[in-house]
Design an enzyme around this catalytic site. Structure first.
Site, PDB file in Angstrom:
ATOM      1  CB  CYS A   1      19.749  18.696  -7.797  1.00 28.68           C
ATOM      2  SG  CYS A   1      18.510  17.616  -8.533  1.00 28.68           S
TER       3      CYS A   1
ATOM      4  CB  ALA B   1      -8.444  -6.773   7.682  1.00 27.73           C
TER       5      ALA B   1
ATOM      6  CG  HIS C   1       3.928  -1.757  -4.785  1.00 29.14           C
ATOM      7  ND1 HIS C   1       2.755  -2.456  -4.928  1.00 29.14           N
ATOM      8  CD2 HIS C   1       4.921  -2.600  -5.186  1.00 29.14           C
ATOM      9  CE1 HIS C   1       3.026  -3.673  -5.389  1.00 29.14           C
ATOM     10  NE2 HIS C   1       4.324  -3.782  -5.545  1.00 29.14           N
TER      11      HIS C   1
ATOM     12  CG  ASN D   1      -1.885  -1.186   1.175  1.00 28.78           C
ATOM     13  OD1 ASN D   1      -2.024  -1.826   0.138  1.00 28.78           O
ATOM     14  ND2 ASN D   1      -2.523  -1.495   2.286  1.00 28.78           N
ATOM     15  CB  VAL D   2       1.126   3.975  -2.198  1.00 31.16           C
ATOM     16  CG1 VAL D   2       2.011   2.995  -2.960  1.00 31.16           C
ATOM     17  CG2 VAL D   2      -0.250   4.065  -2.877  1.00 31.16           C
TER      18      VAL D   2
ATOM     19  CG  ASN E   1      -8.585 -11.718   0.786  1.00 29.14           C
ATOM     20  OD1 ASN E   1      -9.711 -11.496   0.388  1.00 29.14           O
ATOM     21  ND2 ASN E   1      -7.505 -11.237   0.200  1.00 29.14           N
TER      22      ASN E   1
ATOM     23  CB  CYS F   1      19.768  14.811  -6.322  1.00 29.76           C
ATOM     24  SG  CYS F   1      18.388  15.603  -5.475  1.00 29.76           S
TER      25      CYS F   1
ATOM     26  CB  CYS G   1      14.844  14.774  -6.681  1.00 26.38           C
ATOM     27  SG  CYS G   1      15.752  15.392  -8.112  1.00 26.38           S
TER      28      CYS G   1
ATOM     29  N   GLY H   1      -5.328  -9.016   3.108  1.00 30.09           N
ATOM     30  CA  GLY H   1      -5.924  -8.164   2.088  1.00 30.09           C
ATOM     31  C   GLY H   1      -5.127  -7.957   0.823  1.00 30.09           C
TER      32      GLY H   1
HETATM   33  N1  APR Z   1     -10.214  -7.028   4.540  1.00 31.08           N
HETATM   34  C1  APR Z   1      -9.290  -7.864   4.003  1.00 31.08           C
HETATM   35  N2  APR Z   1      -9.158  -8.068   2.678  1.00 31.08           N
HETATM   36  C2  APR Z   1     -10.018  -7.432   1.849  1.00 31.08           C
HETATM   37  C3  APR Z   1     -11.031  -6.578   2.341  1.00 31.08           C
HETATM   38  C4  APR Z   1     -11.113  -6.372   3.747  1.00 31.08           C
HETATM   39  N3  APR Z   1     -12.019  -5.561   4.291  1.00 31.08           N
HETATM   40  N4  APR Z   1     -11.730  -6.100   1.266  1.00 31.08           N
HETATM   41  C5  APR Z   1     -11.184  -6.649   0.170  1.00 31.08           C
HETATM   42  N5  APR Z   1     -10.158  -7.462   0.515  1.00 31.08           N
HETATM   43  C6  APR Z   1      -9.260  -8.236  -0.369  1.00 31.08           C
HETATM   44  C7  APR Z   1      -9.829  -8.630  -1.703  1.00 31.08           C
HETATM   45  O1  APR Z   1     -10.590  -9.835  -1.597  1.00 31.08           O
HETATM   46  C8  APR Z   1      -8.566  -8.793  -2.556  1.00 31.08           C
HETATM   47  O2  APR Z   1      -8.074 -10.131  -2.470  1.00 31.08           O
HETATM   48  O3  APR Z   1      -8.149  -7.429  -0.686  1.00 31.08           O
HETATM   49  C9  APR Z   1      -7.575  -7.861  -1.914  1.00 31.08           C
HETATM   50  C10 APR Z   1      -7.244  -6.627  -2.729  1.00 31.08           C
HETATM   51  O4  APR Z   1      -6.649  -6.996  -3.930  1.00 31.08           O
HETATM   52  P1  APR Z   1      -6.086  -5.914  -4.971  1.00 31.08           P
HETATM   53  O5  APR Z   1      -7.106  -4.893  -5.262  1.00 31.08           O
HETATM   54  O6  APR Z   1      -5.535  -6.684  -6.110  1.00 31.08           O
HETATM   55  O7  APR Z   1      -4.927  -5.184  -4.127  1.00 31.08           O
HETATM   56  P2  APR Z   1      -3.425  -5.630  -3.896  1.00 31.08           P
HETATM   57  O8  APR Z   1      -3.285  -7.094  -3.756  1.00 31.08           O
HETATM   58  O9  APR Z   1      -2.899  -4.779  -2.804  1.00 31.08           O
HETATM   59  O10 APR Z   1      -2.769  -5.184  -5.260  1.00 31.08           O
HETATM   60  C11 APR Z   1      -1.378  -5.262  -5.431  1.00 31.08           C
HETATM   61  O11 APR Z   1      -1.603  -4.050  -7.472  1.00 31.08           O
HETATM   62  O12 APR Z   1      -2.292  -2.318  -8.925  1.00 31.08           O
HETATM   63  C12 APR Z   1      -1.460  -2.730  -7.951  1.00 31.08           C
HETATM   64  O13 APR Z   1       0.267  -1.441  -7.132  1.00 31.08           O
HETATM   65  C13 APR Z   1      -1.056  -1.839  -6.839  1.00 31.08           C
HETATM   66  O14 APR Z   1      -0.064  -2.442  -4.714  1.00 31.08           O
HETATM   67  C14 APR Z   1      -1.100  -2.754  -5.645  1.00 31.08           C
HETATM   68  C15 APR Z   1      -0.891  -4.122  -6.242  1.00 31.08           C
END
Ligand code: APR
Length: 264
Positions: free
Chosen positions: A168, A249, A121, A104-105, A231, A132, A129, A205
């Site tokens: 820079c 979660a 990520h 996550n960002v 999940n 630099c 930058c 998640g």
């Molecule tokens: N609690 C736990 N998990 C959850 C919840 C919740 N409340 N709601 C949804 N989820 C789960 C979904 O079932 C899914 O499996 O979170 C997951 C989210 O998946 P993605 O949207 O694919 O996110 P992520 O796995 O973080 O994606 C990875 O993809 O586009 C990129 O750079 C972006 O870091 C990201 C990377």
């Protein structure tokens, strides 16, 4: 033994590492990338998740690119950590959790008080930058001002806002990893070491389909690390999990950790 009890028995041993994805922040008001209402439903990631695509959109539809960026920043600005973020922060404080490896960002782990956060990520609130490598991290006020100015910017101002000039002579950009870009090598290397040295990996998640981040749970498995997945839906990683709790979660985490004294 019941699943929850078995999971507790593993986690009680400590030396836990958590790996989180967009799902942990879903209940903070940040839609997941690929879920219903997620940003990739409205913006094609083949275009919007890579530098060349974004540049093309900026040249042809600058305000569409602005809206895309604005949506990210406004969502993050409105989000607050939820129970799951706070429980992980408290686990670290109590010496049970060594680190969080996150895709996550959104900065919500740090906002909840977690210290050892490995960001694979990047972080939307940090600008770096490209020449630099100097960093500039937004605080709450900077973020508010950025959003305010983004909403009112002309096409030319947009460039200056999103890619401000560094002393820079180079330009800053949001410090996030787009598709096709390398992961920050230090962070990724640290993540491998953390996983290798842990007893258990708490996978929360993430859909587990974006590589190389998704290789970490497989690495954990190879090293005999117990994998506990939280999940609401099965994922591409569920088959290697020792235990999967099919729940959100913020519901699963308090259930697992209510045994701690004092409770979190
Ligand atoms: N609690 C736990 N998990 C959850 C919840 C919740 N409340 N709601 C949804 N989820 C789960 C979904 O079932 C899914 O499996 O979170 C997951 C989210 O998946 P993605 O949207 O694919 O996110 P992520 O796995 O973080 O994606 C990875 O993809 O586009 C990129 O750079 C972006 O870091 C990201 C990377």
């Amino acid at each position: 033994m019941e699943t929850i009890e078995a999971i507790r028995a593993i986690l009680e041993k400590g030396n836990v590492v958590a790996m989180t994805g967009a799902g942990i922040s879903q209940e903070s008001g940040i839609p997941t990338f690929r879920g219903k209402g997620g940003i990739w439903e409205r913006y094609n990631p083949a275009i919007y998740a890579n530098v060349a695509g974004l540049f093309g959109v900026f040249l042809t539809k600058p305000y569409r690119m602005r809206d895309f960026i604005l949506e990210f920043y406004e969502t993050i600005h409105n989000a607050k950590p939820n129970k799951a973020h706070y429980i992980l922060a408290e686990m670290e404080k109590r010496g049970i959790l060594n680190s969080i490896i996150t895709q996550n960002v959104d900065n919500l782990h740090q906002e909840a008080g977690s210290k050892n956060v490995i960001e694979l990520h990047g972080n939307m609130l940090r600008f770096r930058c490209t020449k630099c490598m100097k960093e500039n991290k937004f605080d709450e006020e900077d973020l508010e001002e950025f959003i305010y100015r983004l909403k009112r910017a002309s096409r030319l101002q947009l460039i200056r806002l999103i890619f401000p000039k560094c002393d820079c002579g180079g330009r800053y950009r949001p410090d996030v990893v787009l598709f096709g870009e390398s992961l920050p090598q230090d962070e990724f290397g640290r993540a491998y070491v953390e996983v290798e040295n842990s007893n258990s990996l708490l996978l929360i998640g993430t859909s587990g389909i974006v590589y190389p981040a998704a290789s970490l749970p497989f690495y954990a498995k190879e090293h005999g690390v117990a994998i506990i997945e939280i999940n609401p839906s099965p994922t591409a990683l569920s088959h290697i999990g020792d235990y999967t709790i099919l729940e959100k979660a913020s519901i699963a985490m308090p259930k697992i950790f209510e045994f701690l004294t004092p409770p979190i």
